[in-house]
Write a protein that holds these residues in place. Sequence first.
Motif, PDB file in Angstrom:
ATOM      1  N   GLY A  24     -28.836  -2.367  23.140  1.00 20.59           N
ATOM      2  CA  GLY A  24     -29.066  -3.624  22.449  1.00 20.59           C
ATOM      3  C   GLY A  24     -28.847  -3.536  20.955  1.00 20.59           C
ATOM      4  N   ALA A  25     -29.861  -3.997  20.207  1.00 23.03           N
ATOM      5  CA  ALA A  25     -29.757  -3.971  18.748  1.00 23.03           C
ATOM      6  C   ALA A  25     -29.658  -2.542  18.226  1.00 23.03           C
ATOM      7  CB  ALA A  25     -30.974  -4.672  18.135  1.00 23.03           C
ATOM      8  N   GLY A  26     -30.346  -1.609  18.902  1.00 17.27           N
ATOM      9  CA  GLY A  26     -30.266  -0.209  18.495  1.00 17.27           C
ATOM     10  C   GLY A  26     -28.851   0.320  18.620  1.00 17.27           C
ATOM     11  N   ALA A  27     -28.131  -0.098  19.659  1.00 18.10           N
ATOM     12  CA  ALA A  27     -26.743   0.331  19.840  1.00 18.10           C
ATOM     13  C   ALA A  27     -25.862  -0.226  18.733  1.00 18.10           C
ATOM     14  CB  ALA A  27     -26.234  -0.127  21.203  1.00 18.10           C
ATOM     15  N   ASP A  28     -26.131  -1.480  18.320  1.00 15.86           N
ATOM     16  CA  ASP A  28     -25.350  -2.064  17.222  1.00 15.86           C
ATOM     17  C   ASP A  28     -25.575  -1.303  15.916  1.00 15.86           C
ATOM     18  OD1 ASP A  28     -24.401  -3.991  18.950  1.00 15.86           O
ATOM     19  OD2 ASP A  28     -25.966  -5.456  18.425  1.00 15.86           O
ATOM     20  N   VAL A  29     -26.829  -0.942  15.655  1.00 15.77           N
ATOM     21  CA  VAL A  29     -27.134  -0.172  14.449  1.00 15.77           C
ATOM     22  C   VAL A  29     -26.463   1.200  14.502  1.00 15.77           C
ATOM     23  CG1 VAL A  29     -28.977   0.944  13.122  1.00 15.77           C
ATOM     24  CG2 VAL A  29     -29.302  -1.372  14.016  1.00 15.77           C
ATOM     25  N   ALA A  30     -26.570   1.875  15.659  1.00 17.06           N
ATOM     26  CA  ALA A  30     -25.958   3.197  15.803  1.00 17.06           C
ATOM     27  C   ALA A  30     -24.448   3.118  15.653  1.00 17.06           C
ATOM     28  CB  ALA A  30     -26.325   3.794  17.159  1.00 17.06           C
ATOM     29  N   SER A  31     -23.837   2.069  16.195  1.00 15.30           N
ATOM     30  CA  SER A  31     -22.394   1.911  16.094  1.00 15.30           C
ATOM     31  C   SER A  31     -21.963   1.706  14.645  1.00 15.30           C
ATOM     32  CB  SER A  31     -21.933   0.738  16.959  1.00 15.30           C
ATOM     33  OG  SER A  31     -20.542   0.536  16.843  1.00 15.30           O
ATOM     34  N   GLY A  32     -22.694   0.838  13.913  1.00 13.26           N
ATOM     35  CA  GLY A  32     -22.366   0.621  12.512  1.00 13.26           C
ATOM     36  C   GLY A  32     -22.548   1.872  11.675  1.00 13.26           C
ATOM     37  N   ALA A  33     -23.642   2.598  11.924  1.00 11.24           N
ATOM     38  CA  ALA A  33     -23.880   3.839  11.192  1.00 11.24           C
ATOM     39  C   ALA A  33     -22.813   4.873  11.524  1.00 11.24           C
ATOM     40  CB  ALA A  33     -25.263   4.384  11.530  1.00 11.24           C
ATOM     41  N   SER A  34     -22.377   4.922  12.781  1.00 10.40           N
ATOM     42  CA  SER A  34     -21.340   5.863  13.187  1.00 10.40           C
ATOM     43  C   SER A  34     -20.018   5.552  12.501  1.00 10.40           C
ATOM     44  CB  SER A  34     -21.162   5.813  14.708  1.00 10.40           C
ATOM     45  OG  SER A  34     -20.110   6.659  15.116  1.00 10.40           O
ATOM     46  N   THR A  35     -19.678   4.277  12.395  1.00 11.56           N
ATOM     47  CA  THR A  35     -18.448   3.873  11.713  1.00 11.56           C
ATOM     48  C   THR A  35     -18.472   4.299  10.252  1.00 11.56           C
ATOM     49  OG1 THR A  35     -18.166   1.968  13.180  1.00 11.56           O
ATOM     50  CG2 THR A  35     -17.004   1.910  11.071  1.00 11.56           C
ATOM     51  N   ALA A  36     -19.609   4.058   9.587  1.00  5.52           N
ATOM     52  CA  ALA A  36     -19.741   4.460   8.185  1.00  5.52           C
ATOM     53  C   ALA A  36     -19.688   5.981   8.050  1.00  5.52           C
ATOM     54  CB  ALA A  36     -21.054   3.923   7.619  1.00  5.52           C
ATOM     55  N   ALA A  37     -20.303   6.690   8.992  1.00 11.60           N
ATOM     56  CA  ALA A  37     -20.318   8.152   8.934  1.00 11.60           C
ATOM     57  C   ALA A  37     -18.910   8.721   9.093  1.00 11.60           C
ATOM     58  CB  ALA A  37     -21.239   8.708  10.023  1.00 11.60           C
ATOM     59  N   ILE A  38     -18.111   8.128   9.989  1.00 10.96           N
ATOM     60  CA  ILE A  38     -16.739   8.591  10.188  1.00 10.96           C
ATOM     61  C   ILE A  38     -15.927   8.416   8.906  1.00 10.96           C
ATOM     62  CG2 ILE A  38     -14.578   8.099  11.397  1.00 10.96           C
ATOM     63  CD1 ILE A  38     -16.287   7.391  13.845  1.00 10.96           C
ATOM     64  N   ALA A  39     -16.063   7.248   8.277  1.00  6.77           N
ATOM     65  CA  ALA A  39     -15.329   6.998   7.040  1.00  6.77           C
ATOM     66  C   ALA A  39     -15.735   7.997   5.954  1.00  6.77           C
ATOM     67  CB  ALA A  39     -15.580   5.565   6.565  1.00  6.77           C
ATOM     68  N   PHE A  40     -17.035   8.257   5.829  1.00 11.60           N
ATOM     69  CA  PHE A  40     -17.507   9.199   4.817  1.00 11.60           C
ATOM     70  C   PHE A  40     -17.039  10.617   5.129  1.00 11.60           C
ATOM     71  CE2 PHE A  40     -20.946  11.922   3.007  1.00 11.60           C
ATOM     72  CZ  PHE A  40     -20.663  11.674   1.669  1.00 11.60           C
ATOM     73  N   LEU A  41     -17.006  10.955   6.421  1.00  9.06           N
ATOM     74  CA  LEU A  41     -16.548  12.273   6.843  1.00  9.06           C
ATOM     75  C   LEU A  41     -15.121  12.530   6.384  1.00  9.06           C
ATOM     76  CD1 LEU A  41     -17.488  14.697   8.682  1.00  9.06           C
ATOM     77  CD2 LEU A  41     -16.322  13.529  10.547  1.00  9.06           C
ATOM     78  N   PHE A  42     -14.235  11.557   6.595  1.00  5.43           N
ATOM     79  CA  PHE A  42     -12.837  11.751   6.212  1.00  5.43           C
ATOM     80  C   PHE A  42     -12.642  11.598   4.704  1.00  5.43           C
ATOM     81  CE2 PHE A  42     -12.205  11.738  10.653  1.00  5.43           C
ATOM     82  CZ  PHE A  42     -11.000  12.389  10.865  1.00  5.43           C
ATOM     83  N   PHE A  43     -13.532  10.892   4.047  1.00  3.78           N
ATOM     84  CA  PHE A  43     -13.509  10.880   2.585  1.00  3.78           C
ATOM     85  C   PHE A  43     -13.781  12.285   2.052  1.00  3.78           C
ATOM     86  CE2 PHE A  43     -15.880  10.640  -1.407  1.00  3.78           C
ATOM     87  CZ  PHE A  43     -14.976   9.968  -2.212  1.00  3.78           C
ATOM     88  N   LEU A  44     -14.746  12.977   2.645  1.00  6.52           N
ATOM     89  CA  LEU A  44     -15.045  14.347   2.227  1.00  6.52           C
ATOM     90  C   LEU A  44     -13.876  15.278   2.541  1.00  6.52           C
ATOM     91  CD1 LEU A  44     -18.792  14.816   3.273  1.00  6.52           C
ATOM     92  CD2 LEU A  44     -17.852  14.479   0.978  1.00  6.52           C
ATOM     93  N   TYR A  45     -13.220  15.076   3.685  1.00  8.60           N
ATOM     94  CA  TYR A  45     -12.050  15.898   4.000  1.00  8.60           C
ATOM     95  C   TYR A  45     -10.987  15.750   2.907  1.00  8.60           C
ATOM     96  CZ  TYR A  45     -13.791  16.469   8.799  1.00  8.60           C
ATOM     97  OH  TYR A  45     -14.540  16.772   9.915  1.00  8.60           O
TER      98      TYR A  45
END
Length: 334
Positions: A24-45
């Motif tokens: 539910g809402a928890g999945a939406d939050v996790a998905s948004g956080a995961s998207t941001a984390a992926i972007a930050f991960l490749f920024f660090l790369y």
Amino acid sequence: MPVDPYILLLLGTVGLAALLPARGAGADVASGASTAAIAFLFFLYGARLSTREAMDGLRHWRLHVTVLACTFVVFPLLGLASRGLVPVFLTNPLYQGLLFLTLVPSTIQSSIAFTSIARGNVPAAICAGSFSSLVGIVATPLLAAALLGGDGGGFSADSLVEIVLQLLVPFVAGQVLRRWIGGFVTRHKKVLGLVDRGSILLVVYTAFSEGMVEGVWHQVSPVRLAGLLAVEAVLLAVMLLLTWYGAKALRFDRADRVAIQFAGSKKSLAAGLPMASVLFGAQASLAVLPLMLFHQMQLMVCAVIAKRRSHDAQADPDVGPAVPVRATAGTGGR
């Protein structure tokens, strides 16, 4: 025969997703956080990759072309050949995950570590891994579009745009800003290393939560899992033999052959996991399973080979001492 501690964390994250999947809402939050984390991960790369080192490495272009050919040509061809193992050894979803495994770039840190242990060409391993990661940001999604298509996780033009926005744009931004933040990234690399590993754990939790909600794990039986492990063992053995004896046939010296073998036979867990979450959606948990298993297998096998190469080098007076590096084998597959 090291067991990567990070693999234990990944397995713990999978277990958490199995017991307490985000809904539910928890999945939406996790998905948004995961998207941001992926972007930050490749920024660090992007911020970590030294443009000067990459340009210096171009002088050894034959070695880098050989590694890239192994990573993005030979590996995918073997992946396509494994289609004949469906449905005897592999289910179609596991085959798609295995094929995706063959498309991701090589590792950086573990390739450097093993090359150093085996007294190979460490600078070449650094550049080869960096080039592979850089090329993989573009090559992996394009190869996925060509080889997986609509049948392998729903790759589409929208997926390509998402890959560009989540992976390529942050990477380029990191490269552009490296001039100003490169020193900070270098000084705090241990802390940032924990951040990017945590980002990957978040990606894994989100992907496996979606898989639990969708019920995809009912598609995997112990027999199928054993079949997957057997296929991956053969795949790794073939690539280790091809990179070593192929490099010899191309008349590379011993140090270069060591770098080619370790950089050309391995796959990056850190690069593959975020890409799989974008490309496969709810099916990402099955898609990354072959990559997670292959990651641990390559660490165990390459540790033994590197140690043996080191002993062989000690008996050769023409081989210099090992070059010390800070990287270790258990670095999350970069």
